[in-house]
Enzyme design. Structure first.
Site, PDB file in Angstrom:
ATOM      1  N   TYR A  19       1.200  -5.593  -7.716  1.00 28.51           N
ATOM      2  CA  TYR A  19       2.418  -4.507  -8.113  1.00 28.51           C
ATOM      3  C   TYR A  19       3.275  -4.897  -9.310  1.00 28.51           C
ATOM      4  CZ  TYR A  19       1.797  -1.419  -4.183  1.00 28.51           C
ATOM      5  OH  TYR A  19       1.231  -0.270  -3.057  1.00 28.51           O
ATOM      6  N   LYS A  63      -7.802 -12.563   1.301  1.00 23.29           N
ATOM      7  CA  LYS A  63      -9.254 -12.320   0.849  1.00 23.29           C
ATOM      8  C   LYS A  63      -9.618 -13.496   0.050  1.00 23.29           C
ATOM      9  CE  LYS A  63     -13.125  -9.822   0.170  1.00 23.29           C
ATOM     10  NZ  LYS A  63     -13.833  -9.231   1.357  1.00 23.29           N
ATOM     11  N   ASP A  66     -10.563  -7.152   4.798  1.00 21.48           N
ATOM     12  CA  ASP A  66     -11.653  -6.204   5.232  1.00 21.48           C
ATOM     13  C   ASP A  66     -11.650  -6.186   6.815  1.00 21.48           C
ATOM     14  OD1 ASP A  66     -12.845  -8.446   4.841  1.00 21.48           O
ATOM     15  OD2 ASP A  66     -14.610  -7.756   3.965  1.00 21.48           O
ATOM     16  N   ASP A 112       0.427  -2.560   1.837  1.00 17.68           N
ATOM     17  CA  ASP A 112       0.528  -1.212   1.464  1.00 17.68           C
ATOM     18  C   ASP A 112      -0.778  -0.608   2.155  1.00 17.68           C
ATOM     19  OD1 ASP A 112       1.657   1.278   0.211  1.00 17.68           O
ATOM     20  OD2 ASP A 112      -0.067   1.167  -1.134  1.00 17.68           O
ATOM     21  N   ASP A 121      -0.490   1.871   6.166  1.00 12.83           N
ATOM     22  CA  ASP A 121      -0.937   3.349   6.289  1.00 12.83           C
ATOM     23  C   ASP A 121      -1.851   3.712   7.514  1.00 12.83           C
ATOM     24  OD1 ASP A 121       0.827   4.096   4.324  1.00 12.83           O
ATOM     25  OD2 ASP A 121      -0.456   5.607   3.647  1.00 12.83           O
TER      26      ASP A 121
HETATM   27  C1  IPM Z   1       5.093   2.439   0.258  1.00 13.35           C
HETATM   28  C2  IPM Z   1       4.603   3.455  -0.949  1.00 13.35           C
HETATM   29  C3  IPM Z   1       5.036   2.610  -2.277  1.00 13.35           C
HETATM   30  C4  IPM Z   1       4.241   1.407  -2.382  1.00 13.35           C
HETATM   31  C5  IPM Z   1       4.727   3.681  -3.402  1.00 13.35           C
HETATM   32  C6  IPM Z   1       5.369   5.046  -3.388  1.00 13.35           C
HETATM   33  C7  IPM Z   1       4.808   2.910  -4.882  1.00 13.35           C
HETATM   34  O1  IPM Z   1       3.385   3.581  -0.867  1.00 13.35           O
HETATM   35  O2  IPM Z   1       6.349   2.142   0.306  1.00 13.35           O
HETATM   36  O3  IPM Z   1       4.237   1.919   1.085  1.00 13.35           O
HETATM   37  O4  IPM Z   1       3.037   1.329  -2.762  1.00 13.35           O
HETATM   38  O5  IPM Z   1       5.064   0.269  -2.135  1.00 13.35           O
HETATM   39 MG    MG Z   2       2.280   2.703   0.915  1.00 19.30          MG
END
Ligand code: IPM
Ligand code: MG
Length: 356
Positions: free
Chosen positions: A142, A190, A222, A246, A250
């Site tokens: 990032y 990884k 993975d 990240d 999710d």
């Molecule tokens: C998160 C989001 C952010 C990230 C984006 C919006 C830049 O997905 O906070 O998880 O990737 O960190």
């Molecule tokens: Mg995210």
């Protein structure tokens, strides 16, 4: 106690969900006699539109002067579909994380009994799953430079960089949390492919020795992605680099029933930021249908992490559970039948807190 917070609603559904969280914050402050002052500031696409900068200096100053930041969401399709945009809303969030030194993003993954039926997994696999994902937040791909394109535009590159210090502080933090929990750390990397991951593993193996009472497990990313859906209950504290974290969080959020449920705390050097893990959900913006619970739960984390006010955090959490038990929830998690609006859920939660 005096609570001085910065409120950064951001884009998309950000303003609606933050408004509901603030109702809960106010209800808690009324109930416990805390003196609340707060100020709003711009971040994200809306900040670009108004100032040209996704994280204006004014916003940063406000964050620095506050005891905590409550954050909504950022991102706008206007920029997603325009890969050549020079300034992007996401830079606001990343700039804020970097400038505030928020190197640790804590994402607790817990299940809600009344939501188990919404999980894509079998109930017995998710019931009781309870782990904490600690995502490194200011390093890796990032932020690594160089990043960009070749002159002819046909080659692009990102750089993944980690230093020993960056790895040490986040891995130590993971052990400290694990000591207070079920005493297990899973280090996700990884290392079979990436040099940065091999540094993570080397540093982790050194730190591991300082915590002999904590069990350490090393796992490739993975494999971890697979294990989250196969056996989520095997995790206690998971720690990983920025991008892996990240993606995995999710994934982890949906096994609990909805992405709209998971809060997070970003902590580090300066003011801590509390934000839902989901994005700005532009399709729902202004429609009063988005699930505000992740942001309301982020406010609970704010009381606990930024102010050490545990009872205040708990009452918000209890209010969220009560709203789910009463089925006063938005459409994404509603059982057959009636779904409530974003603002109705917020009002109900604030009312519940006031009545306790
Ligand atoms: C998160 C989001 C952010 C990230 C984006 C919006 C830049 O997905 O906070 O998880 O990737 O960190
Ligand atoms: Mg995210």
């Amino acid at each position: 106690m005096k609570l001085n917070i910065a409120v950064l609603p951001g884009d998309g559904i950000g303003p609606e969900i933050v408004e509901q969280a603030m109702k809960a914050v106010k209800a808690v402050c009324d109930k416990f006699g805390h003196e609340l002052t707060y100020k709003e500031a711009l971040v994200g696409a809306i900040a670009i539109d108004e100032t040209g900068n996704p994280y204006p200096d004014e916003t940063h100053e406000l964050c620095m002067q506050s005891d905590a930041v409550l954050f909504g969401a950022i991102g706008s399709p206007k920029y997603d579909n325009n890969p050549s945009a020079k300034v992007r809303p996401e830079q606001g969030l990343l700039g804020m994380r970097k400038k505030l030194g928020l190197y640790a993003n804590i994402r607790p993954v817990t299940t809600f009994p009344s939501l188990i039926h919404k999980s894509p997994l079998q109930a017995d696999l998710v019931e009781g799953a309870d782990f904490m994902c600690i995502r490194e937040l200011t390093g890796g791909m990032y932020f690594g430079r160089p990043q960009g394109r070749s002159e002819d535009g046909n080659t692009a590159y990102d750089t993944c960089i980690y230093t020993r210090e960056e790895v040490e502080r986040i891995v130590r933090l993971a052990y400290q949390y694990a000591e207070k929990r079920r005493k297990k750390v899973t280090i996700v990397d990884k290392a079979n492919v990436l040099a940065t991951s091999r540094l993570w593993r080397q540093v982790s193996q050194e730190i591991e020795k300082e915590y002999p009472n904590v069990e350490t497990e090393y796992m490739f990313v993975d494999n971890a992605a697979m294990r989250i859906i196969q056996w989520p209950k095997s995790f206690d504290v998971m720690v990983t680099e920025n991008m892996f974290g990240d993606i995995l969080t999710d994934e982890a959020s949906v096994i609990t029933g909805s992405l709209g449920m998971l809060p997070s705390a970003s902590i580090g050097i300066h003011t801590s930021v509390f934000e839902p893990i989901h994005g700005s959900y532009p399709q729902a913006a202004g429609k009063n249908i988005a699930n505000p619970l992740a942001t309301v739960l982020s406010a609970a984390l704010m009381f606990e992490y930024a102010f050490n006010l545990m009872e205040e955090g708990k009452i918000i959490r209890d209010a969220v559970t009560a709203s789910m038990d009463a089925n006063v929830v938005t459409e994404d998690i509603a059982a057959e039948g009636k779904a409530y609006n974003t603002s109705e859920v917020g009002d109900w939660i604030a009312g519940w807190i006031a009545k306790q």
